[in-house]
Design an enzyme around this catalytic site. Structure first.
Site, PDB file in Angstrom:
ATOM      1  N   TYR A 163     -14.057  17.743 -18.360  1.00  0.00           N
ATOM      2  CA  TYR A 163     -14.616  16.400 -18.181  1.00  0.00           C
ATOM      3  C   TYR A 163     -15.707  16.444 -17.109  1.00  0.00           C
ATOM      4  O   TYR A 163     -15.458  16.887 -15.980  1.00  0.00           O
ATOM      5  CB  TYR A 163     -13.490  15.429 -17.798  1.00  0.00           C
ATOM      6  CG  TYR A 163     -13.991  14.075 -17.347  1.00  0.00           C
ATOM      7  CD1 TYR A 163     -14.807  13.296 -18.171  1.00  0.00           C
ATOM      8  CD2 TYR A 163     -13.663  13.589 -16.088  1.00  0.00           C
ATOM      9  CE1 TYR A 163     -15.286  12.074 -17.752  1.00  0.00           C
ATOM     10  CE2 TYR A 163     -14.136  12.353 -15.661  1.00  0.00           C
ATOM     11  CZ  TYR A 163     -14.947  11.607 -16.496  1.00  0.00           C
ATOM     12  OH  TYR A 163     -15.426  10.395 -16.065  1.00  0.00           O
ATOM     13  N   LYS A 204      -6.399   6.612 -20.299  1.00  0.00           N
ATOM     14  CA  LYS A 204      -6.589   7.057 -21.694  1.00  0.00           C
ATOM     15  C   LYS A 204      -5.322   6.795 -22.517  1.00  0.00           C
ATOM     16  O   LYS A 204      -4.845   5.682 -22.550  1.00  0.00           O
ATOM     17  CB  LYS A 204      -6.991   8.529 -21.707  1.00  0.00           C
ATOM     18  CG  LYS A 204      -8.036   8.896 -20.669  1.00  0.00           C
ATOM     19  CD  LYS A 204      -9.354   8.185 -20.887  1.00  0.00           C
ATOM     20  CE  LYS A 204     -10.362   8.625 -19.838  1.00  0.00           C
ATOM     21  NZ  LYS A 204     -11.433   7.703 -19.619  1.00  0.00           N
ATOM     22  N   ARG A 223       0.834  -1.200   0.000  1.00  0.00           N
ATOM     23  CA  ARG A 223       0.000   0.000   0.000  1.00  0.00           C
ATOM     24  C   ARG A 223       0.874   1.258   0.000  1.00  0.00           C
ATOM     25  O   ARG A 223       0.409   2.359  -0.286  1.00  0.00           O
ATOM     26  CB  ARG A 223      -0.950   0.026   1.204  1.00  0.00           C
ATOM     27  CG  ARG A 223      -2.102   1.025   0.999  1.00  0.00           C
ATOM     28  CD  ARG A 223      -2.986   1.160   2.211  1.00  0.00           C
ATOM     29  NE  ARG A 223      -2.262   1.711   3.331  1.00  0.00           N
ATOM     30  CZ  ARG A 223      -2.237   1.202   4.551  1.00  0.00           C
ATOM     31  NH1 ARG A 223      -2.914   0.102   4.821  1.00  0.00           N
ATOM     32  NH2 ARG A 223      -1.537   1.772   5.507  1.00  0.00           N
ATOM     33  N   ASP A 226      -4.910  19.211 -15.890  1.00  0.00           N
ATOM     34  CA  ASP A 226      -5.288  17.905 -16.414  1.00  0.00           C
ATOM     35  C   ASP A 226      -4.922  17.924 -17.903  1.00  0.00           C
ATOM     36  O   ASP A 226      -5.574  18.600 -18.704  1.00  0.00           O
ATOM     37  CB  ASP A 226      -6.792  17.673 -16.206  1.00  0.00           C
ATOM     38  CG  ASP A 226      -7.262  16.314 -16.729  1.00  0.00           C
ATOM     39  OD1 ASP A 226      -6.546  15.706 -17.557  1.00  0.00           O
ATOM     40  OD2 ASP A 226      -8.353  15.860 -16.331  1.00  0.00           O
TER      41      ASP A 226
HETATM   42  C1  PLP Z   1      -9.908  14.702 -19.153  1.00  0.00           C
HETATM   43  C2  PLP Z   1     -10.226  13.626 -18.159  1.00  0.00           C
HETATM   44  N1  PLP Z   1      -9.777  13.748 -16.903  1.00  0.00           N
HETATM   45  C3  PLP Z   1     -10.039  12.800 -15.976  1.00  0.00           C
HETATM   46  C4  PLP Z   1     -10.789  11.678 -16.268  1.00  0.00           C
HETATM   47  C5  PLP Z   1     -11.064  10.657 -15.201  1.00  0.00           C
HETATM   48  O1  PLP Z   1     -10.216   9.560 -15.381  1.00  0.00           O
HETATM   49  P1  PLP Z   1     -10.591   8.070 -14.915  1.00  0.00           P
HETATM   50  O2  PLP Z   1     -11.766   7.620 -15.740  1.00  0.00           O
HETATM   51  O3  PLP Z   1      -9.335   7.308 -15.158  1.00  0.00           O
HETATM   52  O4  PLP Z   1     -10.944   8.151 -13.466  1.00  0.00           O
HETATM   53  C6  PLP Z   1     -11.277  11.516 -17.568  1.00  0.00           C
HETATM   54  C7  PLP Z   1     -12.096  10.346 -17.928  1.00  0.00           C
HETATM   55  O5  PLP Z   1     -12.717  10.295 -18.961  1.00  0.00           O
HETATM   56  C8  PLP Z   1     -10.980  12.516 -18.538  1.00  0.00           C
HETATM   57  O6  PLP Z   1     -11.417  12.421 -19.805  1.00  0.00           O
END
Ligand code: PLP
Length: 373
Positions: A104, A196, A52, A171
């Site tokens: 998102y 992704k 962990r 992000d």
């Molecule tokens: C731009 C973006 N940030 C964060 C996330 C969240 O990631 P996760 O699905 O791996 O939790 C996504 C998911 O589609 C995303 O497109």
């Protein structure tokens, strides 16, 4: 590994990970959750106590990402949302945050709920208004997403960094560290959903944070919280990720070429109203993208087809190579009718979000041509 090596070399060699025990040129998968101590109760490996906290496979995957980002330290999480929530959980009650709007939807929904529960003042601001918002009020944290999902808005990271003393978290999922090294542009922490493009095979859920300063208070809090609260990526997923990232630069290059070709084709198509893609000169954020992205503009684009919701769903239903499924950044092309998923967010009914894979571009174009008829 030598610091001057280029991303393609770092990735192909998994930042130097091998298996010293067997002599294997790839690292072994070590799934143990606990590690031996000797007869004097000293750990055999002080860096491996309990998984962990850390593990060889986790460190290997983190080192690839750290080297690609040019970061001081990188931490992996069990999902992108786990990484985002690890950042926000460091904020004390009464803080003030600025978050880009139209990003998102999962992030927006979670952040709204979290900030309400913690009595954190949340200011949601359009990409175009971020600089003014940052200049006109103090904030503890600024969270942006570039290119944004699903609008593909491009935010000038350096300009936002210059406009605020707040911790800037970016992000950069849709860019991947291959196309944008957000820390080089002034971000304090860069985040990706590694689910992704970074993994790119639609078979691992993971999130990642990388920092410029691993002695910053926020980073120390995130590190402690990940270990104590247990939001760590498992060894198997980390091992899969290391394997997948060997081809990350190649995949990103091909996907970006395909996305560029498809977006140009669709923009010129009679049945299409508009295409949002940072690689198109017609795109509002094109100039910023040219400055900020190197080697392409990513695999994500959105298409406004001429007509209503029925027409958009009809096009999506006719596509054959593009699979109808959520997510993005995989080697296989996907489409999503976002309005069906988030009808309340103002997403146009005729918008189709597209994640372009590594297939033959002629097959991708032919698929859209038959679907748009
Ligand atoms: C731009 C973006 N940030 C964060 C996330 C969240 O990631 P996760 O699905 O791996 O939790 C996504 C998911 O589609 C995303 O497109």
């Amino acid at each position: 590994m030598d610091k001057s090596l280029k991303p393609a070399t770092i990735a192909a060699h998994a930042a130097g990970a091998i298996d010293p025990q067997s002599g294997g040129v790839v690292p072994a998968l070590q799934p143990s959750t606990t590690y031996l101590r000797d007869e004097n109760y000293a750990p055999l490996r002080p860096d491996n106590i309990y998984s962990r906290a850390d593990s060889d496979n986790l460190r290997q995957a983190e080192e690839v990402l750290r080297a690609l980002e040019g970061a001081a330290e990188t931490m992996l999480f069990p999902s992108g949302m786990a990484a985002i929530s690890a950042v926000f959980r460091t904020l004390p009650n009464g803080s003030r945050v600025i978050v880009q709007s139209g990003i998102y939807w999962g992030t927006t929904a979670w952040v709204r709920d979290f900030c309400a529960r913690r009595e954190i003042a949340l200011l949601e601001v359009d990409a175009e208004d971020l600089i003014t918002a940052c200049q006109s009020g103090k904030a503890d944290l600024v969270f942006i997403e570039t290119p944004s999902n699903p609008w593909l808005k491009t935010v000038d990271i350096q300009a936002v960094a210059n406009a605020s003393d707040a911790v800037l978290v970016v992000d950069a999922t849709a860019a991947t560290p291959i196309l944008t090294r957000a820390l080089d542009h002034g971000a304090d922490i860069v985040m990706h959903s590694a689910t992704k493009g970074i993994n790119g095979h639609s078979d691992v859920l993971a999130g990642v944070l990388s920092t410029r300063n691993n002695e910053a208070d926020i980073w120390e809090m995130i590190r402690a919280d990940r270990k104590m609260a247990g939001a760590i990526l498992g060894s198997f997923e980390a091992w899969m990720l290391t394997r997948a990232m060997r081809t990350l630069p190649l995949r990103v290059e091909r996907m970006s070429q395909n996305a560029q070709g498809l977006s140009e084709h669709l923009l010129a198509h009679d049945a299409v109203d508009d295409v949002f893609y940072p690689g198109l000169p017609s795109h509002a954020g094109h100039e910023t993208a040219v400055r900020q992205m190197t080697g392409g503009f990513g695999s994500l684009l959105s298409v406004l087809v001429k007509g209503d919701k029925k027409k958009a769903l009809n096009v999506v239903g006719k596509l054959q190579v593009f699979l109808r499924a959520t997510s993005l950044g995989g080697v296989e092309s996907l489409v999503e009718h976002r309005h069906t998923i988030e009808p309340h967010t103002g997403i146009p009914e005729n918008l189709i979000r597209v994640s372009v894979g590594i297939e033959d571009i002629n097959d991708l174009i032919a698929d859209w041509d038959q679907a748009l008829v």
